[in-house]
Design a protein around this motif. Structure first.
Motif, PDB file in Angstrom:
ATOM      1  N   LEU A  64       0.829  -1.209   0.000  1.00 19.97           N
ATOM      2  CA  LEU A  64       0.000   0.000   0.000  1.00 19.97           C
ATOM      3  C   LEU A  64       0.861   1.256   0.000  1.00 19.97           C
ATOM      4  N   GLU A  84      -8.906 -10.915  -3.515  1.00 18.19           N
ATOM      5  CA  GLU A  84      -9.261 -10.031  -2.399  1.00 18.19           C
ATOM      6  C   GLU A  84      -8.152  -9.009  -2.093  1.00 18.19           C
ATOM      7  N   SER A  85      -6.897  -9.449  -2.056  1.00 18.60           N
ATOM      8  CA  SER A  85      -5.802  -8.513  -1.772  1.00 18.60           C
ATOM      9  C   SER A  85      -5.712  -7.431  -2.845  1.00 18.60           C
ATOM     10  N   ARG A  87      -8.170  -6.395  -4.705  1.00 18.23           N
ATOM     11  CA  ARG A  87      -9.334  -5.517  -4.527  1.00 18.23           C
ATOM     12  C   ARG A  87      -9.032  -4.441  -3.476  1.00 18.23           C
ATOM     13  N   GLN A  88      -8.354  -4.838  -2.403  1.00 22.19           N
ATOM     14  CA  GLN A  88      -7.980  -3.875  -1.366  1.00 22.19           C
ATOM     15  C   GLN A  88      -6.991  -2.845  -1.910  1.00 22.19           C
ATOM     16  N   GLU A  89      -6.065  -3.311  -2.759  1.00 23.58           N
ATOM     17  CA  GLU A  89      -5.101  -2.389  -3.354  1.00 23.58           C
ATOM     18  C   GLU A  89      -5.798  -1.408  -4.305  1.00 23.58           C
ATOM     19  N   ALA A  91      -8.920  -0.405  -4.062  1.00 26.99           N
ATOM     20  CA  ALA A  91      -9.654   0.532  -3.201  1.00 26.99           C
ATOM     21  C   ALA A  91      -8.708   1.595  -2.653  1.00 26.99           C
ATOM     22  N   HIS A  92      -7.502   1.184  -2.261  1.00 22.99           N
ATOM     23  CA  HIS A  92      -6.518   2.143  -1.740  1.00 22.99           C
ATOM     24  C   HIS A  92      -6.108   3.124  -2.840  1.00 22.99           C
TER      25      HIS A  92
END
Length: 106
Positions: A64, A84-85, A87-89, A91-92
């Motif tokens: 991140l 999932e990981s 997707r989080q990246e 979103a960030h």
């Protein structure tokens, strides 16, 4: 040539290590500074290196910060796969207003 080369952060599942390396190579030869996931390939005759949950969490947080340093983000997503990981990246990257592009349509 620009004053500073563009900084591109590659995101994507480490299951796509070959595709990540290909993107890294192409971007590097195009003159970009590349920030990529921590991928630790092993010799062909060795089993894949496993990491602990704590190490995975630490590497995720570190990635991140790589996104924070980047001018833009490239998502390596063969077949449109986004885990999932990643997707989080994504979103960030959205939260920090980083432009995002994909290797495959989503």
């Amino acid at each position: 040539m620009p004053e500073r080369p563009e900084i591109v952060c590659i995101c994507g599942s480490t299951r796509f290590v070959d595709e990540i390396h290909t993107a890294n190579r192409a971007l590097t030869f195009a003159g970009a500074i590349v920030l990529a996931p921590a991928v630790f390939p092993r010799a062909d005759h060795e089993p894949p290196e496993s990491i602990t949950n704590d190490q995975k969490t630490a590497l995720g947080a570190l990635h991140l910060h790589k996104i924070d340093l980047a001018d833009r983000v490239l998502i390596v997503n063969p077949g449109g796969y986004i885990g999932e990981s990643t997707r989080q990246e994504i979103a960030h990257a959205h939260a920090t207003a980083k432009p995002i592009s994909y290797t495959h349509p989503t």
